[in-house]
Each structure stands twice: as structure tokens, then as C-alpha cells.
Design a protein around this motif. Structure first.
Motif, PDB file in Angstrom:
ATOM      1  N   VAL A   1       0.838  -1.197   0.000  1.00 10.54           N
ATOM      2  CA  VAL A   1       0.000   0.000   0.000  1.00 10.54           C
ATOM      3  C   VAL A   1       0.876   1.252   0.000  1.00 10.54           C
ATOM      4  O   VAL A   1       0.654   2.189  -0.778  1.00 10.54           O
ATOM      5  N   ARG A   2       1.897   1.276   0.843  1.00 11.53           N
ATOM      6  CA  ARG A   2       2.784   2.436   0.926  1.00 11.53           C
ATOM      7  C   ARG A   2       3.513   2.670  -0.399  1.00 11.53           C
ATOM      8  O   ARG A   2       3.631   3.812  -0.859  1.00 11.53           O
ATOM      9  N   GLU A   3       3.983   1.609  -1.031  1.00  7.46           N
ATOM     10  CA  GLU A   3       4.676   1.745  -2.307  1.00  7.46           C
ATOM     11  C   GLU A   3       3.746   2.282  -3.387  1.00  7.46           C
ATOM     12  O   GLU A   3       4.156   3.113  -4.214  1.00  7.46           O
ATOM     13  N   ASN A   4       2.491   1.837  -3.386  1.00  9.83           N
ATOM     14  CA  ASN A   4       1.513   2.370  -4.336  1.00  9.83           C
ATOM     15  C   ASN A   4       1.301   3.860  -4.110  1.00  9.83           C
ATOM     16  O   ASN A   4       1.235   4.647  -5.060  1.00  9.83           O
ATOM     17  N   LEU A   5       1.198   4.248  -2.843  1.00 13.23           N
ATOM     18  CA  LEU A   5       0.993   5.662  -2.531  1.00 13.23           C
ATOM     19  C   LEU A   5       2.171   6.508  -2.990  1.00 13.23           C
ATOM     20  O   LEU A   5       1.996   7.610  -3.534  1.00 13.23           O
ATOM     21  N   LEU A   6       3.390   5.997  -2.782  1.00 10.58           N
ATOM     22  CA  LEU A   6       4.567   6.742  -3.199  1.00 10.58           C
ATOM     23  C   LEU A   6       4.623   6.909  -4.714  1.00 10.58           C
ATOM     24  O   LEU A   6       5.090   7.941  -5.215  1.00 10.58           O
TER      25      LEU A   6
ATOM     26  N   LYS B   1      -4.164   7.120  -3.642  1.00 12.30           N
ATOM     27  CA  LYS B   1      -2.964   7.246  -4.477  1.00 12.30           C
ATOM     28  C   LYS B   1      -2.993   8.542  -5.286  1.00 12.30           C
ATOM     29  O   LYS B   1      -1.944   9.135  -5.570  1.00 12.30           O
ATOM     30  N   GLU B   2      -4.171   8.988  -5.658  1.00 10.38           N
ATOM     31  CA  GLU B   2      -4.299  10.249  -6.379  1.00 10.38           C
ATOM     32  C   GLU B   2      -4.364  11.440  -5.428  1.00 10.38           C
ATOM     33  O   GLU B   2      -3.963  12.549  -5.783  1.00 10.38           O
ATOM     34  N   MET B   3      -4.837  11.211  -4.194  1.00 13.00           N
ATOM     35  CA  MET B   3      -4.967  12.300  -3.230  1.00 13.00           C
ATOM     36  C   MET B   3      -3.631  12.720  -2.650  1.00 13.00           C
ATOM     37  O   MET B   3      -3.492  13.827  -2.140  1.00 13.00           O
ATOM     38  N   ILE B   4      -2.635  11.847  -2.700  1.00 11.46           N
ATOM     39  CA  ILE B   4      -1.350  12.151  -2.059  1.00 11.46           C
ATOM     40  C   ILE B   4      -0.680  13.374  -2.679  1.00 11.46           C
ATOM     41  O   ILE B   4       0.088  14.075  -2.023  1.00 11.46           O
ATOM     42  N   SER B   5      -0.985  13.658  -3.929  1.00 12.41           N
ATOM     43  CA  SER B   5      -0.395  14.828  -4.595  1.00 12.41           C
ATOM     44  C   SER B   5      -1.179  16.111  -4.319  1.00 12.41           C
ATOM     45  O   SER B   5      -0.856  17.164  -4.870  1.00 12.41           O
ATOM     46  N   SER B   6      -2.209  16.019  -3.462  1.00 13.41           N
ATOM     47  CA  SER B   6      -3.050  17.184  -3.105  1.00 13.41           C
ATOM     48  C   SER B   6      -3.586  17.897  -4.341  1.00 13.41           C
ATOM     49  O   SER B   6      -3.358  19.096  -4.546  1.00 13.41           O
ATOM     50  N   PRO B   7      -4.310  17.180  -5.209  1.00 15.10           N
ATOM     51  CA  PRO B   7      -4.820  17.814  -6.433  1.00 15.10           C
ATOM     52  C   PRO B   7      -5.875  18.873  -6.126  1.00 15.10           C
ATOM     53  O   PRO B   7      -6.594  18.773  -5.128  1.00 15.10           O
TER      54      PRO B   7
ATOM     55  N   SER C   1      -3.935   3.412   6.275  1.00 13.69           N
ATOM     56  CA  SER C   1      -2.834   3.539   7.227  1.00 13.69           C
ATOM     57  C   SER C   1      -2.571   2.224   7.951  1.00 13.69           C
ATOM     58  O   SER C   1      -1.426   1.813   8.119  1.00 13.69           O
ATOM     59  N   SER C   2      -3.636   1.548   8.350  1.00 12.77           N
ATOM     60  CA  SER C   2      -3.473   0.302   9.109  1.00 12.77           C
ATOM     61  C   SER C   2      -2.917  -0.832   8.266  1.00 12.77           C
ATOM     62  O   SER C   2      -2.426  -1.828   8.812  1.00 12.77           O
ATOM     63  N   LYS C   3      -2.976  -0.692   6.931  1.00 18.14           N
ATOM     64  CA  LYS C   3      -2.490  -1.755   6.055  1.00 18.14           C
ATOM     65  C   LYS C   3      -1.374  -1.273   5.137  1.00 18.14           C
ATOM     66  O   LYS C   3      -1.160  -1.817   4.058  1.00 18.14           O
ATOM     67  N   ARG C   4      -0.644  -0.285   5.589  1.00 18.56           N
ATOM     68  CA  ARG C   4       0.355   0.357   4.728  1.00 18.56           C
ATOM     69  C   ARG C   4       1.437  -0.610   4.250  1.00 18.56           C
ATOM     70  O   ARG C   4       2.009  -0.419   3.187  1.00 18.56           O
ATOM     71  N   ASN C   5       1.716  -1.652   5.032  1.00 17.50           N
ATOM     72  CA  ASN C   5       2.769  -2.603   4.661  1.00 17.50           C
ATOM     73  C   ASN C   5       2.229  -3.882   4.028  1.00 17.50           C
ATOM     74  O   ASN C   5       2.993  -4.813   3.765  1.00 17.50           O
ATOM     75  N   HIS C   6       0.919  -3.940   3.789  1.00 19.03           N
ATOM     76  CA  HIS C   6       0.302  -5.082   3.124  1.00 19.03           C
ATOM     77  C   HIS C   6       0.403  -4.910   1.612  1.00 19.03           C
ATOM     78  O   HIS C   6       0.292  -3.805   1.091  1.00 19.03           O
ATOM     79  N   LYS C   7       0.555  -6.012   0.899  1.00 22.94           N
ATOM     80  CA  LYS C   7       0.508  -5.934  -0.554  1.00 22.94           C
ATOM     81  C   LYS C   7      -0.914  -5.620  -1.009  1.00 22.94           C
ATOM     82  O   LYS C   7      -1.891  -6.106  -0.427  1.00 22.94           O
ATOM     83  N   ALA C   8      -1.024  -4.831  -2.062  1.00 17.02           N
ATOM     84  CA  ALA C   8      -2.335  -4.386  -2.536  1.00 17.02           C
ATOM     85  C   ALA C   8      -3.225  -5.539  -2.962  1.00 17.02           C
ATOM     86  O   ALA C   8      -4.448  -5.444  -2.883  1.00 17.02           O
TER      87      ALA C   8
ATOM     88  N   LEU D   1      -7.639   2.731  -1.933  1.00 22.35           N
ATOM     89  CA  LEU D   1      -6.232   2.944  -2.267  1.00 22.35           C
ATOM     90  C   LEU D   1      -6.100   3.675  -3.604  1.00 22.35           C
ATOM     91  O   LEU D   1      -5.245   4.551  -3.763  1.00 22.35           O
ATOM     92  N   SER D   2      -6.955   3.326  -4.575  1.00 23.26           N
ATOM     93  CA  SER D   2      -6.936   4.020  -5.870  1.00 23.26           C
ATOM     94  C   SER D   2      -7.192   5.514  -5.686  1.00 23.26           C
ATOM     95  O   SER D   2      -6.576   6.360  -6.353  1.00 23.26           O
TER      96      SER D   2
END
Length: 240
Positions: free
Chosen positions: A96-101, A151-157, A129-136, A147-148
Motif C-alpha cells: 500500500v505504501r509503495e503504491n501511494l509513493l 494514491k491520487e490524493m497524495i499529490s493534493s490535487p 494507514s493500518s495496512k500500509r505494509n500489506h501488498k495491494a 487505495l486508488s
């Protein structure tokens, strides 16, 4: 203030065959705007056009009063527009974290901003957050959809284009997904959403447009659409 202005757009997938015909819309900054309509009306085509996947033949699209014609999706993303396509848009064998990055690629060289982006989406989306280290691949359907979005929200669009967030999901999960879209909107993100789940679209949007055969056939407040819902279903959306 109009954040996105769509002016008399005509376009299609093949030369000489238009899917959209003179479509005009205005999306106010900070608004939650919905687009509804039957299958084949051109709803998803419109979002793809805004994000640069399709080139429009006529008309103009302005984002913050600037023309975005001929810009690539890469350039449009950097302007502050994010796009969540229909279905799940994750890399299953990554965490999950890698997808977000990956969603933060527009500022990948700024570690502080990436850290703040992660903290923000973890706060908005605690299930992520609770599953950040789980594979998607091990997420449920609803979690994968969240997560989809995250992943787009992390860039603060400034503008989030959302295509069919309820497609293929159980009603309980659909409510869950919309809850997080509302939280994103409350956090300041402008949302332009396409959904065939007209009840959810009307319930959550402040203003709506209805597309039929590639043209805007009706527009108005969510209250107006609620009052006309039975008429809309009877005349235009039966079987949609």
C-alpha cells in the motif's frame, strides 16, 4: 470561481465520429459536481478528454483560466488534476505504501513533501494507514478502491476526476467509498464525478449534469434532480 470550464467540446475516438457534441460545463472551485447518464452517453469519454487522453476537435477546456488543449496527461497531472479511472488502479504486488509513493511522482525529489503527503492520506484514510505494509493484492474490493483514491490524493490535487466509483462494488462498499470521497471533498479537493449509480451521485453532488447521446440534456442542483428523479429514470435512465 470556475476552476474548470468546458466550452462547446466535440470529440471522439475516431476521426469524423464524435462521441461528445458541443458539451459545456462549469466546475466551481471547492464543488462536488456529478455527471450522470445512460451507458454510451459519453460520461467517461468526457473525463478522458479533460485529462488529455483524447484530443477534442472543437471547443476549449480551461483550468484556472488557462487552456489545456494539447497538454499530455503527464502535464495535466502536474497542473493539479488527478484522474481515478473506472475499476481498480493499483499495482497488486506492491505494498500500500509503495503504491501511494508512486502517486507522488510529481514531487518525488521532495522527501519532506512526500512525508507530509503520506501523513495526510493516512489521516484521511485510516484503513489505508493500518495496512500500509500489506501488498495491494490482499486488500478487499472496497479497500483497493480506497487505495486508488488515496494514491491520487497524495499529490493534493485541486481537481479530482472520478470515473464510476461504484462499478462492480457491493452497496455497502459503495457507501464506504463515497464516505471517503466526501472526506476528500471536505478537505478542500474539488471533485468531478461520473457514476451510473444515480442515487449516490445525486445524494453526494451539489450540482449535476446529465449527458444523453453525447450532449448535456439537463443540469441543475442536486435538489432539482431529486425532485425530478422518477421522471429522469422513466424517460432517460431505464436500464442504466
Amino acid at each position: 470561481m470556475s476552476l474548470l470550464s468546458i466550452q462547446d467540446i466535440s470529440c471522439g475516438y475516431f476521426e469524423g465520429i464524435d462521441i461528445l457534441h458541443d458539451v459545456s460545463m462549469d466546475v466551481g472551485e471547492g464543488s462536488f459536481t456529478g455527471i450522470i447518464g445512460p451507458n454510451g452517453a459519453g460520461k467517461s469519454t468526457l473525463l478522458k478528454t479533460i485529462f488529455g487522453f483524447l484530443t477534442y476537435r472543437d471547443g476549449e477546456i480551461l483550468f484556472i483560466d488557462e487552456k489545456i488543449r494539447d497538454l499530455s496527461p503527464f502535464q495535466i497531472k502536474k497542473l493539479g488534476i488527478s484522474y481515478i479511472p473506472q475499476g481498480i488502479n493499483n499495482f497488486p504486488h506492491m505494498t500500500v505504501r509503495e503504491n501511494l509513493l508512486l502517486g507522488a511522482w510529481t514531487f518525488k525529489g521532495d522527501k519532506d513533501r512526500m512525508r507530509r503527503g503520506l501523513e495526510r492520506v493516512y489521516d484521511i484514510f485510516p484503513v489505508i494507514s493500518s495496512k500500509r505494509n500489506h501488498k495491494a493484492e490482499f486488500l478487499s474490493g472496497g479497500e483497493a478502491k480506497i487505495l486508488s483514491i488515496a494514491k491520487e490524493m497524495i499529490s493534493s490535487p485541486r481537481l479530482l476526476l472520478v470515473d464510476e466509483p461504484s462499478a462492480g462494488l457491493a452497496p455497502k462498499i459503495v457507501s464506504y467509498v463515497y464516505e471517503f470521497l466526501r472526506r476528500s471533498h471536505e478537505g478542500g479537493t474539488t471533485i468531478l464525478l461520473v457514476d451510473q449509480n444515480i442515487n449516490q451521485a445525486i445524494e453526494n453532488s451539489e450540482y449535476l449534469y446529465m449527458l444523453e447521446m453525447g450532449s448535456v440534456s439537463l443540469e441543475g442542483s442536486s435538489q432539482m434532480f431529486k425532485e425530478k428523479l422518477k421522471e429522469i429514470i422513466r424517460d432517460s435512465l431505464i436500464g442504466a
